[in-house]
Design an enzyme around this catalytic site. Structure first.
Site, mmCIF file in Angstrom:
data_model
loop_
_atom_site.group_PDB
_atom_site.id
_atom_site.type_symbol
_atom_site.label_atom_id
_atom_site.label_comp_id
_atom_site.label_asym_id
_atom_site.label_seq_id
_atom_site.Cartn_x
_atom_site.Cartn_y
_atom_site.Cartn_z
ATOM 1 N N GLU A 339 39.047 12.287 -8.209
ATOM 2 C CA GLU A 339 37.316 13.112 -8.362
ATOM 3 C C GLU A 339 37.218 12.055 -6.685
ATOM 4 O OE1 GLU A 339 35.166 15.861 -10.491
ATOM 5 O OE2 GLU A 339 36.588 15.097 -11.830
ATOM 6 N N GLU A 600 30.179 7.211 -17.880
ATOM 7 C CA GLU A 600 30.144 8.544 -17.771
ATOM 8 C C GLU A 600 29.818 9.724 -19.152
ATOM 9 O OE1 GLU A 600 34.211 10.790 -16.963
ATOM 10 O OE2 GLU A 600 32.624 12.683 -16.037
HETATM 11 C C1 BGC Z 1 32.146 15.367 -12.386
HETATM 12 C C2 BGC Z 1 31.124 14.892 -13.303
HETATM 13 C C3 BGC Z 1 30.109 16.463 -12.546
HETATM 14 C C4 BGC Z 1 31.559 17.329 -13.096
HETATM 15 C C5 BGC Z 1 30.250 18.993 -13.254
HETATM 16 C C6 BGC Z 1 33.013 15.777 -13.511
HETATM 17 O O1 BGC Z 1 34.242 16.330 -13.282
HETATM 18 O O2 BGC Z 1 32.299 14.161 -12.183
HETATM 19 O O3 BGC Z 1 30.314 14.038 -12.813
HETATM 20 O O4 BGC Z 1 29.118 16.255 -12.446
HETATM 21 O O5 BGC Z 1 32.409 17.565 -12.617
HETATM 22 O O6 BGC Z 1 30.125 19.166 -14.796
#
Ligand code: BGC
Length: 713
Positions: A339, A600
């Protein structure tokens, strides 16, 4: 127009996006030069060298912007000039191509990474000449044989170059702009902490800190011998390297050695890691063989939190490392998996903390400019900025609100109206868009949102907490509308339409949402004024938390406001309970599990040592680090005043607890250093306050108006 006489040049045979061509131009000077300036930019990331010395210290120049604009860098290279010269520019896909940039795979599939530059030579006799990119340049594949931000870098020191003609590319869709953001630079080298063998028999180096960057290797080897490294943020419960959470990011490093003593560092890739597994290393491996190098955007550290609790201090440190790891030219969600994108929601929840920890005014100014460009192009605010995803159906609550929340916070922290002036149209356009897409007038109703992302009350198998999407949508509709009103007033605009809208949203919300079922619903109702019965909702929230063992269940949307909602409604001690909670789920739970950055997910590693999910389990996501703004602003009580932004005047209203011996916060504002500390003393507290400006200080309910100075209460 910048660089108008130079041409965009590219490698003629771009068969693969992971190749890294080098471009060169040799030239001889026959009279003395007074000054030499290189102006350069690229599609992709470049490394420029003159006389085999690197030009400048900007890592991943020219940075990451909306795809139709690139920033120009200007370097004084006078010192690097001699009689015989070779200007070389190595180019990688960077953020422009490669796996990180889905959009360019379709929309720009025929546009290859390319460079454009001009070297201005001013001679002692006053003459000026230029060397510009054109057909005179030559190109070859470089020794970097593979580079991709997700997959890593391969380098072959034995590879030879074979130069041929360049190809001129039409890049007329690209606007070259002056450098607007902060540059990314190497910030710190970290010596290996220990080398150990895992139960699987693998050799692993531990840097004792999860970080973002790369490394430098130093070894004696024979030509053709191979170094191979793998990366991880955490070990699994058996003590082996855990890499599944990188998902499809291969995150490799391969190096074919030259002969003799050598040092090497990657130049067009980065990794998020604490551990390096040494798959192959031809020399004896010592703690000095591999040093980690931390990189991030240049930002001045301005905020400091400290306390009598070791665990809390570790959390504060993790929050700082979360910011360091994710402020890499743009605010990213995470630095390791496939990402590493400018997720708007993450930036929205963290911006206040970010702006106290570091001076991020320029950093956000650039990113918000790209947000507005993407918004105009897409007709909505994409999930990530710069936009690389498929176009979403519409803007989404709490994510798209980065468009209003970030400029307003940058204005409050630094006091500069220009950010509001630049973003005001974006702010209004966003609020207007909601009015067009909602299924019920004056609410944000019946639309899809990410929701309370990663909330623990999510139904089994889902990443989305149970909080009503309509409540989330409406809360942010109200909030963003209120920010448009505030910003408009600062700018002297007529905002009566938005004032009326704001009133209607609150009225409709209060009529429509009469009960709150989740912690986050209560938090939103309280923090965004969706209820006129705050006492009852606050009691309900308190009871829910207590029934859950004083533990939260909130996700990305509820968590940033949870402690604020409590302390604003008479539950400051309960807010401390949540902050100081050490059992899962809590901030200090991850600290007790050995976290060195912010996770996270609350449950990244559970108490059995198992991983929550391999899909969504970054150990370096700053979002929940937003709790620091409660510590700065409520626990230590340092607050901005909307009428005197940028800490031109300050409000300091500390809220101590007997459960800590002391707590302190310090922010270096544009007007000087503000600090607030309290110490438990006997039955009460001693407060130490320093203000560089006129301040209102509220100590245990009593208000004092003070001039600049240091005070003890
Ligand atoms: C990201 C997040 C993001 C989210 C959206 C994820 O895959 O890492 O931090 O805000 O997707 O829902």
């Amino acid at each position: 127009m910048l660089l108008e006489n130079a041409k965009w040049i590219t490698y003629p045979k771009y068969h693969d996006e992971t190749i890294c061509p080098v471009f060169r131009r040799k030239f001889t000077l026959n009279k003395p030069v007074k000054s030499a300036t290189l102006r350069i930019t690229s599609l992709g990331c470049y490394v420029a060298e003159l006389g085999s010395r690197r030009v400048g210290d900007f890592i991943f120049a020219p940075g990451w912007t909306f795809y139709k604009r690139v920033q120009l860098q200007e370097y004084d290279v006078t010192e690097l000039i001699s009689a015989e010269n070779e200007l070389r520019v190595t180019l990688g896909a960077g953020w422009f191509k490669g796996r990180i940039n889905e959009r360019n795979r379709t929309e720009l599939k025929d546009t290859h990474p390319a460079i454009i530059c001009e070297l201005e030579l001013v001679y002692l006799d006053g003459e000026i000449s230029y060397i510009r990119t054109d057909e005179e340049w030559e190109t070859s594949l470089s020794k970097i044989t593979m580079s991709d931000f997700y997959d890593g870098e391969h380098y072959d020191a034995t590879a030879s170059e074979s130069f041929g003609p360049v190809c001129v590319q039409d890049c007329s869709f690209v606007e070259i702009v002056r450098q607007q953001g902060e540059k990314v630079i190497e910030q710190q080298k970290i010596r290996a902490h220990r080398i150990f063998t895992t139960p699987k028999g693998e050799t692993v180096i531990d840097f004792n800190q999860n970080l973002t960057g790369y490394f430098e290797i130093e070894l004696d080897a024979k030509a053709g011998e191979r170094v191979s490294l793998s990366f991880a943020e955490v070990l699994d419960k058996d003590g082996n390297l855990y890499t599944e959470n990188y998902r499809s990011a291969k995150a490799e490093f391969e190096y074919i050695c030259a002969d003799g003593h050598q040092t090497h560092k990657p130049r067009l890739a980065f990794w998020g890691f604490r551990y390096i597994r040494v798959n192959s290393f031809p020399d004896t491996l010592t703690l000095d063989s591999i040093r980690a190098i931390v990189i991030h955007s240049q930002m001045k550290r301005t905020g400091y939190l400290n306390s009598s609790s070791k665990l809390l201090n570790k959390l504060f440190s993790n929050i700082i490392w979360g910011q360091r790891g994710n402020f890499l030219d743009i605010p990213t969600d995470c630095p390791q998996r496939d990402e590493r994108l400018g997720w708007t929601g993450d930036a929205q929840v963290f911006v206040r903390t970010a702006s106290y920890n570091y001076d991020v005014e320029r950093f956000f100014e650039k990113w918000l400019a790209d947000l507005w460009l993407e918004q105009q192009r897409e007709g909505l605010i994409p999930f990530v900025v710069p936009q690389v995803h498929e176009k979403p159906g519409s803007s989404t609550a709490a994510w798209s609100d980065a468009s209003t929340v970030c400029p307003w916070q940058i204005y409050l922290t630094y006091g500069n109206k220009s950010i509001l002036r630049k973003q005001f149209k974006s702010m209004c356009t966003y609020v207007d868009e909601i009015g067009k897409i909602t299924k019920k007038k004056d609410l944000w109703y019946g639309c899809w949102h990410f929701g309370d992302w990663l909330g623990l009350d999510a139904p089994a198998g889902s990443y989305v907490g149970s909080t009503s999407l309509d409540i989330i949508g409406t809360a942010f509709y109200a909030h963003s509308t209120s920010l448009v009103v505030k910003a408009g007033k600062v700018l002297g605009r007529n905002v009566s339409k938005y004032e009326a809208l704001y009133k209607r949203i609150l009225k409709r919300a209060r009529e429509t949402f009469t009960e709150y079922k989740t912690q986050t619903e209560c938090v939103l109702a309280l923090y965004f004024d969706l209820t006129d019965n705050k006492k009852a909702v606050a009691n309900q929230l308190a009871n829910m938390l207590k029934a859950n063992g004083k533990r939260l269940q909130t996700g990305f949307v509820g968590t940033p406001y949870l402690l604020h909602a409590l302390s604003q409604n008479g539950y400051t001690e309960l807010a401390y309970d949540i902050l100081l909670q050490e059992n899962y789920p809590s901030w200090l739970y991850s600290v007790k599990q050995g976290a060195t950055t912010v996770w996270e997910h609350w449950d990244g590693i559970n108490d059995k040592g198992e991983f929550w999910s391999k899909d969504m389990n970054s150990f370096n996501h700053y979002a929940y680090g937003s709790v620091a703004d409660w510590v700065y602003g409520v626990a230590c009580g340092i607050q901005t005043i909307e009428e005197k932004p940028g800490f031109e005047q300050v409000l300091i209203a500390p809220n101590p607890t007997k459960r800590l011996d002391w707590l302190s916060a310090k922010i270096e504002t544009r007007h000087g250093e503000v600090s607030s500390a309290w110490y438990k003393e006997g039955d009460g507290f001693r407060y130490e306050i320093t203000t560089p400006v006129k301040a209102t200080v509220i100590i245990e309910g009593k208000s004092h108006t003070l001039e600049a100075g240091s005070y003890v209460f």
